[in-house]
Design a protein around this motif. Structure first.
Motif, PDB file in Angstrom:
ATOM      1  N   GLY A 152      22.894 -15.277  -1.477  1.00  0.00           N
ATOM      2  CA  GLY A 152      23.247 -15.483  -2.700  1.00  0.00           C
ATOM      3  C   GLY A 152      23.484 -16.627  -3.263  1.00  0.00           C
ATOM      4  O   GLY A 152      23.080 -16.827  -5.255  1.00  0.00           O
ATOM      5  N   TYR A 203      21.937 -16.402  -8.334  1.00  0.00           N
ATOM      6  CA  TYR A 203      22.230 -17.222  -8.673  1.00  0.00           C
ATOM      7  C   TYR A 203      21.516 -18.455  -9.403  1.00  0.00           C
ATOM      8  O   TYR A 203      21.578 -18.026 -10.634  1.00  0.00           O
ATOM      9  N   TYR A 213      23.998 -12.721 -11.278  1.00  0.00           N
ATOM     10  CA  TYR A 213      25.645 -13.467 -11.230  1.00  0.00           C
ATOM     11  C   TYR A 213      26.081 -12.750 -10.997  1.00  0.00           C
ATOM     12  O   TYR A 213      27.068 -12.570  -9.260  1.00  0.00           O
ATOM     13  N   GLN A 214      26.008 -11.060 -10.612  1.00  0.00           N
ATOM     14  CA  GLN A 214      26.705  -9.880 -10.476  1.00  0.00           C
ATOM     15  C   GLN A 214      26.200  -9.831  -8.508  1.00  0.00           C
ATOM     16  O   GLN A 214      27.184  -9.708  -7.798  1.00  0.00           O
ATOM     17  N   VAL A 236      27.137 -12.553  -6.213  1.00  0.00           N
ATOM     18  CA  VAL A 236      28.385 -11.987  -6.172  1.00  0.00           C
ATOM     19  C   VAL A 236      28.778 -11.509  -4.592  1.00  0.00           C
ATOM     20  O   VAL A 236      29.611 -11.808  -3.597  1.00  0.00           O
ATOM     21  N   GLN A 238      29.912 -12.822  -1.107  1.00  0.00           N
ATOM     22  CA  GLN A 238      31.055 -11.745  -0.391  1.00  0.00           C
ATOM     23  C   GLN A 238      31.178 -11.775   0.678  1.00  0.00           C
ATOM     24  O   GLN A 238      31.583 -11.828   1.769  1.00  0.00           O
ATOM     25  N   LEU A 252      30.699 -18.222  -4.974  1.00  0.00           N
ATOM     26  CA  LEU A 252      31.791 -17.250  -5.347  1.00  0.00           C
ATOM     27  C   LEU A 252      32.578 -17.424  -6.537  1.00  0.00           C
ATOM     28  O   LEU A 252      31.790 -16.988  -7.587  1.00  0.00           O
ATOM     29  N   ALA A 265      29.736 -17.870  -9.325  1.00  0.00           N
ATOM     30  CA  ALA A 265      28.912 -16.448 -10.369  1.00  0.00           C
ATOM     31  C   ALA A 265      29.739 -16.123 -10.309  1.00  0.00           C
ATOM     32  O   ALA A 265      29.651 -15.528 -11.532  1.00  0.00           O
ATOM     33  N   LEU A 266      31.240 -15.703  -9.842  1.00  0.00           N
ATOM     34  CA  LEU A 266      32.240 -14.908 -10.877  1.00  0.00           C
ATOM     35  C   LEU A 266      32.823 -15.598 -12.164  1.00  0.00           C
ATOM     36  O   LEU A 266      32.590 -14.168 -12.926  1.00  0.00           O
ATOM     37  N   ALA A 278      29.218 -14.606 -13.923  1.00  0.00           N
ATOM     38  CA  ALA A 278      29.623 -13.504 -14.212  1.00  0.00           C
ATOM     39  C   ALA A 278      29.693 -12.617 -15.210  1.00  0.00           C
ATOM     40  O   ALA A 278      29.862 -11.751 -16.033  1.00  0.00           O
TER      41      ALA A 278
END
Length: 135
Positions: A90, A94, A99-100, A103, A107, A123, A126-127, A130
């Motif tokens: 991740g 990033y 970004y998606q 995520v 997760q 997270l 990234a959210l 995103a």
């Protein structure tokens, strides 16, 4: 000094006094990754995985996200249940501004280790990123 925008999860974590991951470092904040204790624990059980995680971290430290991503993908093949491998995956995504996909990886890291605070912070960032329009 200019205030920088961070994700809600990261902000709450900062208020709680918890260390921050590479995601905040990219935005100018201090950086702490999973501890050497976690890597040493893996060294006893899965030395090949430990080696991949250390190589991936070294590449992340050099901002070589594409190569780090390849290493973390190998680590995930060794142990698909490794929270640290998914976390590094991740981080690399990033860093590549994917970004998606970051995520999804973060997760998974949280799924395997809900106590991995760095993954929660990542997270949130990234959210947050995103949802921003590309500039």
């Amino acid at each position: 000094m200019q205030l920088q925008r961070i994700g809600l999860t990261a902000f709450i974590t900062l208020l709680a006094g918890v260390s921050t991951p590479i995601f905040l470092a990219a935005k100018g904040y201090a950086l702490d990754r999973p501890t050497n204790f976690q890597y040493q624990e893996l060294a006893q059980n899965q030395p090949e995985l430990n080696q991949q995680l250390q190589q991936g971290e070294a590449l992340l430290n050099k901002n070589n996200y594409a190569e780090a991503l390849k290493i973390y993908e190998q680590a995930i093949k060794i142990n698909p249940n490794s929270a640290l491998a998914w976390y590094g995956h991740g981080e690399a995504l990033y860093g590549l501004q994917q970004y998606q996909q970051a995520v999804v990886s973060l997760q998974k890291a949280i799924e395997f280790d809900p106590k991995l605070i760095s993954a929660w912070i990542g997270l949130g960032n990234a959210l947050d990123d995103a949802g921003k329009p590309k500039q």
